[in-house]
Enzyme design. Structure first.
Site, PDB file in Angstrom:
ATOM      1  CG  ASP A 151      -0.184   0.129   2.545  1.00 58.81           C
ATOM      2  OD1 ASP A 151      -0.233   1.205   3.174  1.00 58.81           O
ATOM      3  OD2 ASP A 151       0.469  -0.867   2.940  1.00 58.81           O
ATOM      4  CB  SER A 152       0.949   4.235   0.614  1.00 63.44           C
ATOM      5  OG  SER A 152       1.308   5.599   0.556  1.00 63.44           O
TER       6      SER A 152
END
Length: 299
Positions: free
Chosen positions: A145-146
């Site tokens: 994520d991210s």
């Protein structure tokens, strides 16, 4: 360009999540010091920690000299790279996320505690993630994520080949320049200024594809890919842009920009119906990729 109407785009459960996140940070009073930022981020993640599903076997170990956490399961391993702007986060911040990925898919998950900036500027985090991927035997999947999504995409570009079964990227920052960076410059949870701040700390050049995968020139041979954006996020346009590069190169990629969701919504998967549905898309896709299935029709 009119500013987005976040009051109508974002529903009540998501606003409650945003306010709870802001309150968790405010309780820690983080200052500009990196150690303070890490302490505040870890405390916020603890406030949302949902625990591990019962019966899951978890061990800490080093892989290629990199600290990792293994969540037992069958089949190919999912290598998970956590978010946090390459500056904050670690094995504890995403512990429950990784545990639930393992429980929902039945797959083994290996979380990677890569080195953080600014003490270890680029390419330290990339080098760590790539080393773990190369040292993990057998077929693998990548997820993150991210910042972790960017690391997964960069590792996928370095590995390619048949043992890489797929990748799932969750609101990744891939170094794009789409309109979302301006349209959602003041989005809740992550602003364009935040994105620039983390990029400065990382110290990578904008044309370095190991840091900004959208700067790459060769998108052939990449694995089946799901890339999820959040509508109310400066990074939103990176998701469809990356998927389009892969499909143009003859690969399979699906992009979804989740309506009304914000950066960091993984932590809202138990309180926000939209985030719960997005997390279910993540787990079902990982399971499908592990089984050699493409779950998105002709996408």
């Amino acid at each position: 360009m009119p500013a987005p109407d976040y009051q109508s785009l974002i529903d009540a459960p998501t606003w409650a999540f945003i306010r709870a996140t802001e309150a968790a940070y405010a309780a820690q009073s983080p200052g500009p010091d990196i150690a303070d930022q890490r302490r505040a981020y870890d405390a916020m993640c603890r406030a949302f920690h949902a625990g591990r599903p019962p019966g899951l076997h978890v061990t800490d170990e080093a892989v290629a000299g990199v600290p990792c956490r293994r969540y037992a399961g069958a089949g190919p391993a999912v290598l998970y790279f956590h978010g946090g702007g390459f500056v904050v986060g670690g094995l504890h911040s995403h512990d429950d996320v990784c545990a639930e990925l393992a429980a929902a898919t039945g797959l083994g998950v290996l979380a990677v505690d890569y080195r953080l900036c600014p003490e270890h500027p680029h390419p330290a985090a990339y080098d760590d993630c790539l080393a773990v991927a190369r040292a993990t035997p057998g077929p693998i999947l990548l997820a993150g994520d991210s910042a972790g999504g960017a690391l997964a995409a960069a590792v996928a570009a370095a590995l390619r080949g048949p043992r890489l079964l797929g990748q799932v990227l969750i609101y990744p920052g891939l170094g794009g320049s789409g309109d979302s960076y301006r349209r959602h410059a003041q989005a809740p949870m992550l602003t364009a200024e935040d994105v620039a701040y983390y990029a400065r700390l990382r110290g990578a050049g904008p044309q370095d594809a190991t840091a900004a995968p959208l700067a790459g020139h060769d998108f052939t041979g990449l694995p089946p890919t799901l890339v999820l954006g959040a509508e109310c996020d400066p990074l939103a346009d990176d998701a469809p842009a990356y998927a389009a590069r892969i499909t143009a190169a003859g690969g399979r990629a699906a992009a979804f920009v989740e309506p009304g969701l914000v950066h960091g919504h993984l932590r809202a998967r138990h309180s926000v119906p939209r985030a719960r549905a997005s997390f279910a898309r993540v787990t079902s896709t990982l399971a499908a990729f592990a089984a050699g299935h493409w779950p998105f029709g002709d996408t």
